[in-house]
Design a protein around this motif. Structure first.
Motif, PDB file in Angstrom:
ATOM      1  N   GLY A 159       0.727  -1.316  -0.158  1.00  0.00           N
ATOM      2  CA  GLY A 159       0.128   0.090  -0.122  1.00  0.00           C
ATOM      3  C   GLY A 159       0.869   1.101   0.037  1.00  0.00           C
ATOM      4  O   GLY A 159       2.161   1.274  -0.275  1.00  0.00           O
ATOM      5  N   LEU A 160       0.358   2.567   0.411  1.00  0.00           N
ATOM      6  CA  LEU A 160       1.061   3.658   0.187  1.00  0.00           C
ATOM      7  C   LEU A 160       0.427   4.242   1.506  1.00  0.00           C
ATOM      8  O   LEU A 160      -0.386   4.296   1.794  1.00  0.00           O
ATOM      9  CB  LEU A 160       1.125   4.185  -1.167  1.00  0.00           C
ATOM     10  CG  LEU A 160      -0.502   4.933  -1.493  1.00  0.00           C
ATOM     11  CD1 LEU A 160      -0.824   6.162  -0.980  1.00  0.00           C
ATOM     12  CD2 LEU A 160      -0.428   4.777  -2.942  1.00  0.00           C
ATOM     13  N   VAL A 161       1.422   5.313   1.914  1.00  0.00           N
ATOM     14  CA  VAL A 161       1.018   6.506   2.769  1.00  0.00           C
ATOM     15  C   VAL A 161       1.319   7.923   2.283  1.00  0.00           C
ATOM     16  O   VAL A 161       2.523   7.984   1.720  1.00  0.00           O
ATOM     17  CB  VAL A 161       1.851   6.319   4.237  1.00  0.00           C
ATOM     18  CG1 VAL A 161       1.439   7.444   5.125  1.00  0.00           C
ATOM     19  CG2 VAL A 161       1.699   5.002   4.759  1.00  0.00           C
ATOM     20  N   ASN A 162       0.323   8.706   2.134  1.00  0.00           N
ATOM     21  CA  ASN A 162       0.455   9.946   1.657  1.00  0.00           C
ATOM     22  C   ASN A 162       0.388  11.084   2.766  1.00  0.00           C
ATOM     23  O   ASN A 162      -0.771  11.013   3.401  1.00  0.00           O
ATOM     24  CB  ASN A 162      -0.660  10.073   0.554  1.00  0.00           C
ATOM     25  CG  ASN A 162      -0.603  11.477  -0.275  1.00  0.00           C
ATOM     26  OD1 ASN A 162       0.764  11.938  -0.403  1.00  0.00           O
ATOM     27  ND2 ASN A 162      -1.543  11.978  -0.343  1.00  0.00           N
ATOM     28  N   VAL A 163       1.425  11.877   2.969  1.00  0.00           N
ATOM     29  CA  VAL A 163       1.433  12.966   3.879  1.00  0.00           C
ATOM     30  C   VAL A 163       1.172  14.099   3.063  1.00  0.00           C
ATOM     31  O   VAL A 163       1.723  14.591   2.192  1.00  0.00           O
ATOM     32  CB  VAL A 163       2.957  13.162   4.537  1.00  0.00           C
ATOM     33  CG1 VAL A 163       3.018  14.279   5.517  1.00  0.00           C
ATOM     34  CG2 VAL A 163       3.293  11.980   5.174  1.00  0.00           C
ATOM     35  N   VAL A 164      -0.041  14.893   3.472  1.00  0.00           N
ATOM     36  CA  VAL A 164      -0.665  15.869   2.803  1.00  0.00           C
ATOM     37  C   VAL A 164      -0.463  17.403   3.736  1.00  0.00           C
ATOM     38  O   VAL A 164      -1.024  17.236   4.804  1.00  0.00           O
ATOM     39  CB  VAL A 164      -1.990  15.871   2.347  1.00  0.00           C
ATOM     40  CG1 VAL A 164      -2.693  17.083   1.507  1.00  0.00           C
ATOM     41  CG2 VAL A 164      -2.295  14.528   1.679  1.00  0.00           C
ATOM     42  N   ASN A 165       0.478  18.047   3.127  1.00  0.00           N
ATOM     43  CA  ASN A 165       0.630  19.521   3.942  1.00  0.00           C
ATOM     44  C   ASN A 165       0.116  20.633   3.036  1.00  0.00           C
ATOM     45  O   ASN A 165       0.137  21.780   3.479  1.00  0.00           O
ATOM     46  CB  ASN A 165       2.047  19.694   4.240  1.00  0.00           C
ATOM     47  CG  ASN A 165       2.830  19.500   3.386  1.00  0.00           C
ATOM     48  OD1 ASN A 165       2.754  20.041   1.926  1.00  0.00           O
ATOM     49  ND2 ASN A 165       4.150  18.773   3.344  1.00  0.00           N
ATOM     50  N   GLU A 166      -0.304  20.430   1.761  1.00  0.00           N
ATOM     51  CA  GLU A 166      -0.734  21.569   1.009  1.00  0.00           C
ATOM     52  C   GLU A 166       0.121  22.578   0.850  1.00  0.00           C
ATOM     53  O   GLU A 166      -0.405  23.865   1.041  1.00  0.00           O
ATOM     54  CB  GLU A 166      -2.368  21.974   1.377  1.00  0.00           C
ATOM     55  CG  GLU A 166      -3.347  20.754   1.678  1.00  0.00           C
ATOM     56  CD  GLU A 166      -4.581  21.256   2.190  1.00  0.00           C
ATOM     57  OE1 GLU A 166      -4.731  22.351   2.674  1.00  0.00           O
ATOM     58  OE2 GLU A 166      -5.502  20.443   1.898  1.00  0.00           O
ATOM     59  N   ARG A 167       1.386  22.283   0.841  1.00  0.00           N
ATOM     60  CA  ARG A 167       2.416  23.405   0.498  1.00  0.00           C
ATOM     61  C   ARG A 167       2.354  24.289  -0.644  1.00  0.00           C
ATOM     62  O   ARG A 167       2.527  25.528  -0.664  1.00  0.00           O
ATOM     63  CB  ARG A 167       3.665  22.628   0.728  1.00  0.00           C
ATOM     64  CG  ARG A 167       4.887  23.749   0.960  1.00  0.00           C
ATOM     65  CD  ARG A 167       6.227  22.779   1.213  1.00  0.00           C
ATOM     66  NE  ARG A 167       6.103  22.394   2.608  1.00  0.00           N
ATOM     67  CZ  ARG A 167       6.699  21.356   3.209  1.00  0.00           C
ATOM     68  NH1 ARG A 167       7.322  20.353   2.394  1.00  0.00           N
ATOM     69  NH2 ARG A 167       6.503  21.109   4.263  1.00  0.00           N
ATOM     70  N   ILE A 168       1.637  23.784  -1.496  1.00  0.00           N
ATOM     71  CA  ILE A 168       1.280  24.525  -2.871  1.00  0.00           C
ATOM     72  C   ILE A 168      -0.303  24.469  -2.970  1.00  0.00           C
ATOM     73  O   ILE A 168      -0.945  23.811  -3.017  1.00  0.00           O
ATOM     74  CB  ILE A 168       1.693  23.835  -4.329  1.00  0.00           C
ATOM     75  CG1 ILE A 168       3.319  23.646  -4.042  1.00  0.00           C
ATOM     76  CG2 ILE A 168       1.162  24.379  -5.450  1.00  0.00           C
ATOM     77  CD1 ILE A 168       3.603  22.772  -5.272  1.00  0.00           C
ATOM     78  N   PRO A 169      -0.682  25.846  -2.518  1.00  0.00           N
ATOM     79  CA  PRO A 169      -2.120  26.121  -2.366  1.00  0.00           C
ATOM     80  C   PRO A 169      -3.044  25.852  -3.819  1.00  0.00           C
ATOM     81  O   PRO A 169      -2.451  26.324  -4.875  1.00  0.00           O
ATOM     82  CB  PRO A 169      -2.094  27.746  -2.021  1.00  0.00           C
ATOM     83  CG  PRO A 169      -0.746  28.063  -1.301  1.00  0.00           C
ATOM     84  CD  PRO A 169      -0.097  27.232  -2.132  1.00  0.00           C
ATOM     85  N   ALA A 170      -4.009  25.330  -3.562  1.00  0.00           N
ATOM     86  CA  ALA A 170      -4.928  25.112  -4.588  1.00  0.00           C
ATOM     87  C   ALA A 170      -6.260  25.961  -4.396  1.00  0.00           C
ATOM     88  O   ALA A 170      -7.061  25.792  -5.470  1.00  0.00           O
ATOM     89  CB  ALA A 170      -5.368  23.789  -4.615  1.00  0.00           C
ATOM     90  N   ALA A 171      -6.374  26.846  -3.311  1.00  0.00           N
ATOM     91  CA  ALA A 171      -7.347  27.534  -2.935  1.00  0.00           C
ATOM     92  C   ALA A 171      -7.041  28.936  -2.565  1.00  0.00           C
ATOM     93  O   ALA A 171      -5.800  28.974  -1.743  1.00  0.00           O
ATOM     94  CB  ALA A 171      -8.665  26.921  -2.445  1.00  0.00           C
TER      95      ALA A 171
END
Length: 672
Positions: A159-171
């Protein structure tokens, strides 16, 4: 402290009956579930092409840690943070290095991502290497299995583990918003401060985040060496950590989508609590570019392009702070994805991915190099699709990949990989569903498995690879049954994984020196390849998990890994069962959990000691003050309240490196 199985079973059954009775008693207030989103908002799984919510990820089983739950479970490493999740355990090399293990799969078989891109560290090579993604600044952490994992790599068998910090803003934020936190831990005198801030100037979104953490050697409950009272106690030598991270990003955002870039740095120094003791001095800088276009042309919902470059180094140091082995990895990754509108009922994503790495683990002392300089390239095409056929939801994925490895010394290798997965979900009655997923995944041997040939002092081994290894082929089937609506929800999964040409490290008992000659102190670890089987089961029942008032959860998971020729796979997780209860109001949050791990005595041929059972008791309490548009939360988390001597069966240091003793974490957090 050992709790008899009958007593533990009674406690679990009692908790179950209490929750069921409570569910009936509160049937008149079933509308409370409708307020769940106001307490814990619906969180989207970003690492899937469909961006569904957690409970909708049936064919790609997912768990999302976010909000208060993530802050309560946050540990000094990613493995510690996720170690109590269903089907997830952790390796253990002290406080600095602990990597998630999913259903008995570890290392390169569990892919680590940051914002959907590979972390590009060397944590998959050995468990003494820390994961470079920082959970302290994460907005959420996603655990994902199934067809969607094929978007990110054929080798993600576990499987995988994804760490999301939203360093590049999408909003764009209407006003500056963020979070700051400080905490102190008693067991290691750990001090940390972390935070992130988002803002906007016109149509440009801005983001900054950072974390500073420093902790001394931690206290242990009893003797250091299992069964040896003379081995010393108190604080565990070489269990300290010192880390700082910083990241910043900006993007142009509009109705058409966004395009942006970010840069992040990591400096991490931590101890390895082996008997000889060592340190690792880790540094990384990474650059990312992320672009998303909404409906750019007919037939396309979105088009994504991601680029990432990582410059990673770490040195393994002796007690004199002199480097013994120097690890470097330079990695450049590209991803292009197109999510199309439904075609003949099918909705999905297809794309291309490339990765180029330059990796080495070279001796700083004139000894044989642990791993020679090796250039690796991979090129892949992938497709993941979903559709409804009557009441049945179907999901399928396909990935074609070519991997090339070119060492400066040794044999070049090329592997052609084909991986696919098919699943179906049948809602056989209101609120209940059953599912099945079948997958075949192929993995190219990792660089270290092919070309190792030198000392690895942090693990006290002399590693020997085999350049003739074949690719791994995993055939997996999973059956699931679940209830995903209402106050009382549950799920149960059983799975079997048959792996042809499984690669593992075998310690044959030979002691060698730094040059590989017989008569030293390093254990010779030879990578070998045999057919293997891994099967297991997991179940979880939750009551009122997201709304105000009382909540509860019980869970159990077990895996068994065996070589087809006979004997167990090394470093297998223990069978666990746990229960927790919580209470939540608008201002107060409290919880108590107990996890019991059974004795793990399913040993590989070269493992000599079983891992004792343990009970991990954890509590948390938080109070939030609402001060206008700002929330101020005071919190306390108590871990290992029973002060048990806890050792992990998944760690090669289990006999000499127990987990921390009783620990009280105090902190304050503000959101604005």
């Amino acid at each position: 402290m050992n709790i008899p199985r009958t007593l533990l079973a009674s406690a679990v059954l009692s908790a179950l009956s209490t929750m069921i009775c409570a569910a009936h008693a509160q049937s008149a207030v079933g509308a409370a579930a409708a307020t769940a989103d106001t307490v814990v908002p619906k969180v989207v799984v970003t690492a899937t092409p469909f961006r569904d919510a957690e409970g909708e990820q049936i064919l790609a089983p997912a768990k999302i840690l976010a909000g208060d739950e993530l802050r309560d479970k946050l540990g000094s490493s990613l493995g510690e943070t996720l170690s109590q999740e269903l089907g997830v355990s952790a390796s253990g090399f002290g406080a600095g290095a602990s990597r998630p293990i999913i259903r008995g799969m570890e290392g390169a078989r569990v892919k680590m991502l940051e914002n959907g891109m590979a972390v590009a560290d060397v944590s998959g090579l050995s468990n003494d290497h820390a994961v470079s993604a920082d959970g302290a600044v994460a907005r959420q952490i996603e655990i994902l299995r199934g067809p969607a994992a094929l978007l990110y790599g054929s080798g993600a068998i576990g499987g995988l583990v994804n760490v999301v910090n939203e360093r590049i803003p999408a909003a764009l934020e209407a006003r500056p918003a963020g979070q700051l936190e400080m905490r102190y831990g008693s067991v290691d005198r750990g001090r940390s401060a972390s935070g992130s801030v988002d803002g906007a100037v016109g149509n440009i979104g801005l983001h900054v985040d950072g974390n500073i953490r420093k902790a001394d050697d931690y206290k242990i409950p009893g003797e250091r060496v299992l069964g040896d009272p003379s081995s010393g106690s108190g604080r565990l030598s070489h269990s300290f950590t010192k880390q700082d991270t910083f990241g910043a990003g900006a993007s142009v955002v509009g109705d058409w989508g966004h395009v942006g870039a970010s840069v992040a740095t990591l400096n991490n120094r931590y101890g390895i609590p082996s008997l000889e003791g060592s340190q690792i001095d880790q540094s990384q800088i990474r650059y990312d570019v992320d672009a998303l276009l909404k409906a750019p042309f007919a037939g396309a919902e979105t088009v994504k392009l991601k680029l990432g470059y990582t410059d990673y180094d770490h040195a393994e140091l002796d007690d004199s702070n002199q480097p013994e082995v120097l690890f470097t990895n330079r990695a450049f990754e590209t991803r292009a994805e197109l999510t199309h509108v439904p075609v003949a009922g099918w909705h999905g994503t297809f794309g291309m991915q490339t990765e180029n790495t330059h990796f080495s683990a070279l001796s700083a002392e004139g000894n044989p190099d642990t791993v020679p300089v090796t250039k690796s390239t991979s090129t892949a095409a992938f497709l993941v699709e979903e559709r409804d056929v009557g009441p049945v939801k179907l999901n399928a994925g396909l990935r074609l990949e070519t991997v090339k490895r070119k060492p400066v010394t040794g044999e070049d290798r090329k592997f052609n990989l084909t991986s696919y997965s098919v699943g179906g979900l049948w809602p056989f009655t209101t609120d209940y569903s059953a599912g099945v997923t079948v997958s075949v995944a192929q993995r190219a041997p990792a660089t270290e498995e092919l070309y190792s040939g030198g000392p690895h002092d942090a693990t006290e081994t002399f590693d020997v690879g085999n350049a003739s290894f074949r690719k791994e082929t995993s055939r997996n089937i999973e059956l699931s049954l679940q209830k995903t609506t209402g106050l009382l929800r549950w799920k149960a999964n059983v799975f079997q994984n048959k792996v042809k040409d499984f690669i593992y490290g075998h310690i044959d008992g030979t002691l060698v020196d730094e040059d590989g000659n017989v008569g030293g102190t390093l254990r010779k670890r030879i990578y070998e390849q045999d057919d293997a089987s891994i099967h297991g089961a997991e179940a979880e029942l939750g009551f009122n998990q997201h709304a105000l008032g009382w909540s509860g959860r019980v869970f159990a998971d077990t895996t068994r890994g065996k070589l087809d020729a006979g004997g167990s796979l090394p470093l297998q997780p223990a069978t666990r069962v746990g229960a927790e209860a919580g209470y939540r109001t608008d201002s107060v949050r409290a919880g108590l959990s107990l996890v019991h791990a059974q004795t793990q005595d399913r040993l590989a041929s070269f493992e000599s000691t079983p891992t004792p059972s343990y009970n991990l008791l954890t509590a948390n309490l938080a109070y939030t003050q609402h001060l206008g548009k700002q929330d101020l939360t005071w919190f306390m988390v108590a871990r290992n309240l029973l002060n048990e001597d806890i050792r992990l069966s998944t760690s090669v240091l289990k006999d000499v490196s127990p987990l921390p003793g009783r620990n009280f974490l105090f902190g304050v957090r503000t959101k604005f």
